[in-house]
Design an enzyme around this catalytic site. Structure first.
Site, mmCIF file in Angstrom:
data_model
loop_
_atom_site.group_PDB
_atom_site.id
_atom_site.type_symbol
_atom_site.label_atom_id
_atom_site.label_comp_id
_atom_site.label_asym_id
_atom_site.label_seq_id
_atom_site.Cartn_x
_atom_site.Cartn_y
_atom_site.Cartn_z
ATOM 1 N N ARG A 88 0.741 -1.284 -0.034
ATOM 2 C CA ARG A 88 0.215 -0.195 0.575
ATOM 3 C C ARG A 88 0.529 1.297 -0.098
ATOM 4 N NH1 ARG A 88 -3.709 -0.540 4.800
ATOM 5 N NH2 ARG A 88 -4.853 1.578 4.050
ATOM 6 N N HIS A 89 0.065 2.456 -0.554
ATOM 7 C CA HIS A 89 0.852 3.483 -0.055
ATOM 8 C C HIS A 89 1.533 4.122 0.817
ATOM 9 C CE1 HIS A 89 -2.883 5.752 0.778
ATOM 10 N NE2 HIS A 89 -3.158 4.791 0.226
ATOM 11 N N GLU A 101 -7.060 3.975 -6.733
ATOM 12 C CA GLU A 101 -7.915 3.816 -5.751
ATOM 13 C C GLU A 101 -9.172 3.809 -6.153
ATOM 14 O OE1 GLU A 101 -8.999 1.562 -3.239
ATOM 15 O OE2 GLU A 101 -8.187 2.814 -2.118
ATOM 16 N N ARG A 152 0.573 9.623 -3.651
ATOM 17 C CA ARG A 152 0.297 9.173 -2.440
ATOM 18 C C ARG A 152 1.400 7.933 -2.917
ATOM 19 N NH1 ARG A 152 -4.935 8.844 -3.070
ATOM 20 N NH2 ARG A 152 -6.629 7.493 -2.377
ATOM 21 N N ASN A 210 -6.107 9.046 5.044
ATOM 22 C CA ASN A 210 -6.150 8.673 6.229
ATOM 23 C C ASN A 210 -6.074 8.981 7.710
ATOM 24 O OD1 ASN A 210 -2.984 6.651 3.959
ATOM 25 N ND2 ASN A 210 -5.437 6.020 4.162
ATOM 26 N N HIS A 269 -3.638 0.788 -4.090
ATOM 27 C CA HIS A 269 -4.207 1.363 -3.011
ATOM 28 C C HIS A 269 -5.009 -0.085 -2.528
ATOM 29 C CE1 HIS A 269 -4.767 5.204 -4.091
ATOM 30 N NE2 HIS A 269 -3.729 4.534 -5.035
HETATM 31 O O1 G3H Z 1 -12.019 3.514 -0.787
HETATM 32 C C1 G3H Z 1 -11.215 2.820 -0.782
HETATM 33 C C2 G3H Z 1 -10.727 2.075 0.171
HETATM 34 O O2 G3H Z 1 -9.079 1.504 0.692
HETATM 35 C C3 G3H Z 1 -11.246 0.686 0.889
HETATM 36 O O3 G3H Z 1 -12.102 0.375 2.132
HETATM 37 O O4 G3H Z 1 -13.340 -0.743 0.726
HETATM 38 O O5 G3H Z 1 -13.203 -1.287 3.754
HETATM 39 O O6 G3H Z 1 -14.455 1.152 2.856
HETATM 40 P P1 G3H Z 1 -13.495 -0.132 2.187
#
Ligand code: G3H
Length: 197
Positions: free
Chosen positions: A8-9, A84, A63, A15, A149
């Site tokens: 990951r970045h 992402e 990022r 964040n 991401h």
């Molecule tokens: O929105 C991007 C996140 O890296 C994804 O997290 O799918 O658990 O909400 P999530």
């Protein structure tokens, strides 16, 4: 031997405040991870392979490129397909804000995280589909380090671990950790190296 590294970045400004999407820069801690990454990669290669040349793939977002910026490899490629998950109208919001503004959507996502598509954005299934050319290219290439991401990495990781794609949204991909995949005929050998930052 041919391996695939995933990361990951580093932690981003978004964040820190719990916002999703956007194109934020790394936080201070995120930059520390970026500086540490070359050493993590070398350690994972071992002494006898330390001159192995890697190709770096990132998304088009700042990022991931910042996280790659200290890696001493010439070949760096940016892929839009590694960006992402597009949260559409929810881009830049916190989960609390999403729940307050779009309660039905929030529940629908909870009920089926793989299929749920953000308003004007994407679902995990959409990511799996846009990753197809990436996966094909990965299968043909030599050593690649992918910096991307969380949602995207979950899908790539599930693919190589032979986990059904529908389970991608629940894969754990920790921050500030380099993952090395060594794909063999019947299974993939995984090692994870956590940065001490
Ligand atoms: O929105 C991007 C996140 O890296 C994804 O997290 O799918 O658990 O909400 P999530």
């Amino acid at each position: 031997p041919r391996c695939i590294w995933l990361s990951r970045h580093g932690e981003s400004q978004y964040n820190l405040t719990g916002r999703i999407g956007g194109d934020a820069n790394l936080s201070e801690r995120g930059w520390r991870y970026a500086k540490k990454l070359p050493e993590l990669v070398l350690n994972s290669l071992g002494e006898e392979n330390k001159h192995t040349n890697l190709t770096i793939w990132t998304s088009t977002l700042a990022r991931t490129q910042q996280t790659a910026s200290f890696l001493p490899y010439k070949k760096k490629l940016q892929w839009k397909a590694l960006d992402e998950l597009d949260a559409g109208e929810c881009d830049g919001m916190t989960y609390e804000e999403i729940e307050a503004k779009f309660p039905e959507d929030f529940k629908a996502r909870d009920d089926n995280k793989y299929e749920y598509r953000y308003r004007g954005g994407e679902s995990y299934r959409d990511i799996v589909i846009r990753l197809e050319p990436i996966i094909m290219e990965l299968e043909r290439q030599e050593n690649i380090l992918i910096i991307t991401h969380q949602a995207v990495l979950r899908c790539i990781y599930a693919y190589f671990m032979n986990v059904p794609q529908e389970e991608s949204p629940w894969m754990s991909i920790p921050l500030h950790t380099l993952i090395k995949l060594d794909p063999r005929a019947y299974s993939t050998i995984v090692s994870q190296m956590k940065a001490d930052i």
